[in-house]
Design a protein around this motif. Structure first.
Motif, PDB file in Angstrom:
ATOM      1  N   SER A   1       0.835  -1.208   0.000  1.00 42.84           N
ATOM      2  CA  SER A   1       0.000   0.000   0.000  1.00 42.84           C
ATOM      3  C   SER A   1       0.863   1.249   0.000  1.00 42.84           C
ATOM      4  O   SER A   1       1.907   1.286   0.650  1.00 42.84           O
ATOM      5  N   HIS A   2       0.404   2.267  -0.719  1.00 46.75           N
ATOM      6  CA  HIS A   2       1.084   3.557  -0.694  1.00 46.75           C
ATOM      7  C   HIS A   2       0.089   4.672  -1.020  1.00 46.75           C
ATOM      8  O   HIS A   2      -1.003   4.417  -1.535  1.00 46.75           O
ATOM      9  N   VAL A   3       0.477   5.881  -0.736  1.00 46.52           N
ATOM     10  CA  VAL A   3      -0.378   7.035  -0.984  1.00 46.52           C
ATOM     11  C   VAL A   3      -0.483   7.288  -2.482  1.00 46.52           C
ATOM     12  O   VAL A   3       0.530   7.384  -3.173  1.00 46.52           O
ATOM     13  N   LEU A   4      -1.706   7.404  -2.967  1.00 43.98           N
ATOM     14  CA  LEU A   4      -1.950   7.769  -4.355  1.00 43.98           C
ATOM     15  C   LEU A   4      -2.094   9.286  -4.463  1.00 43.98           C
ATOM     16  O   LEU A   4      -1.536   9.905  -5.366  1.00 43.98           O
ATOM     17  N   ALA A   5      -2.832   9.882  -3.526  1.00 40.34           N
ATOM     18  CA  ALA A   5      -3.054  11.330  -3.549  1.00 40.34           C
ATOM     19  C   ALA A   5      -3.509  11.782  -2.163  1.00 40.34           C
ATOM     20  O   ALA A   5      -3.986  10.986  -1.363  1.00 40.34           O
ATOM     21  N   GLY A   6      -3.338  13.076  -1.916  1.00 44.39           N
ATOM     22  CA  GLY A   6      -3.791  13.658  -0.661  1.00 44.39           C
ATOM     23  C   GLY A   6      -2.727  13.611   0.423  1.00 44.39           C
ATOM     24  O   GLY A   6      -1.617  13.122   0.219  1.00 44.39           O
ATOM     25  N   SER A   7      -3.103  14.128   1.596  1.00 41.59           N
ATOM     26  CA  SER A   7      -2.182  14.149   2.735  1.00 41.59           C
ATOM     27  C   SER A   7      -2.980  14.383   4.011  1.00 41.59           C
ATOM     28  O   SER A   7      -4.153  14.768   3.968  1.00 41.59           O
ATOM     29  N   VAL A   8      -2.307  14.181   5.117  1.00 42.79           N
ATOM     30  CA  VAL A   8      -2.926  14.446   6.415  1.00 42.79           C
ATOM     31  C   VAL A   8      -3.281  15.927   6.501  1.00 42.79           C
ATOM     32  O   VAL A   8      -4.363  16.289   6.972  1.00 42.79           O
ATOM     33  N   GLN A   9      -2.412  16.789   6.004  1.00 44.15           N
ATOM     34  CA  GLN A   9      -2.652  18.225   6.049  1.00 44.15           C
ATOM     35  C   GLN A   9      -3.901  18.610   5.250  1.00 44.15           C
ATOM     36  O   GLN A   9      -4.621  19.525   5.627  1.00 44.15           O
ATOM     37  N   GLU A  10      -4.155  17.925   4.134  1.00 42.84           N
ATOM     38  CA  GLU A  10      -5.353  18.182   3.337  1.00 42.84           C
ATOM     39  C   GLU A  10      -6.612  17.636   3.997  1.00 42.84           C
ATOM     40  O   GLU A  10      -7.718  18.036   3.652  1.00 42.84           O
ATOM     41  N   GLY A  11      -6.442  16.676   4.898  1.00 45.30           N
ATOM     42  CA  GLY A  11      -7.589  16.076   5.576  1.00 45.30           C
ATOM     43  C   GLY A  11      -8.181  14.888   4.847  1.00 45.30           C
ATOM     44  O   GLY A  11      -9.187  14.317   5.286  1.00 45.30           O
ATOM     45  N   MET A  12      -7.568  14.478   3.737  1.00 42.99           N
ATOM     46  CA  MET A  12      -8.050  13.328   2.969  1.00 42.99           C
ATOM     47  C   MET A  12      -6.872  12.683   2.241  1.00 42.99           C
ATOM     48  O   MET A  12      -6.044  13.377   1.662  1.00 42.99           O
ATOM     49  N   ILE A  13      -6.841  11.355   2.291  1.00 43.41           N
ATOM     50  CA  ILE A  13      -5.791  10.592   1.609  1.00 43.41           C
ATOM     51  C   ILE A  13      -6.444   9.430   0.873  1.00 43.41           C
ATOM     52  O   ILE A  13      -7.330   8.764   1.413  1.00 43.41           O
TER      53      ILE A  13
END
Length: 134
Positions: free
Chosen positions: A68-80
């Motif tokens: 698993s890995h991040v596709l888009a977004g971030s904790v700062q954006e509030g959505m991952i």
């Protein structure tokens, strides 16, 4: 013999498409409408009351998962949105998590097929169990 080579070519082409097809962020990284836990044929939704740092903690758990890995977004954006690939063929599944106050809202779904045979539910429930364990 030609038929055998043709079948092998079709199989390899399908395998390559599954592994190499790009992920369309306009389709997979969208704010999900989640109100309650729900299962459907190729995915599920979960709502977890976890506190305001739930997304950060959830991201830590998911990123420890080897496929698993991040596709888009971030904790700062509030959505991952995360992408997780199956072990053998590499079928992609997408999991979007959004922080909504004290709640963490999760939508997991498979990209290919009409049914995911419960793999998204098993994975997300395992991640939630790990999240609530610490």
């Amino acid at each position: 013999m030609v038929v055998v080579w043709l079948l092998i070519g079709v199989f390899l082409s399908a395998f390559a498409y599954i592994r190499l097809a790009p992920s369309d962020l306009t389709r997979w990284h969208q704010v999900p409408e989640i109100t309650a836990d729900k299962g459907f044929a190729n995915g599920l939704t979960r709502v977890v009351v976890i506190g305001k740092d739930g997304l950060r903690r959830f991201a830590d758990v998911v990123e420890d998962d080897p496929r698993s890995h991040v596709l888009a977004g971030s904790v700062q954006e509030g959505m991952i949105t995360f992408i997780t690939r199956s072990r053998t063929i590499g079928f992609p599944d997408y999991t979007t998590a959004i922080q909504d106050g004290e709640e963490l809202k999760i939508l997991a779904r498979s990209r290919f097929g009409r049914k995911d045979f419960g793999v998204n539910a098993e994975r997300v429930d395992r991640w939630i169990a790990a999240l609530t364990a610490f």
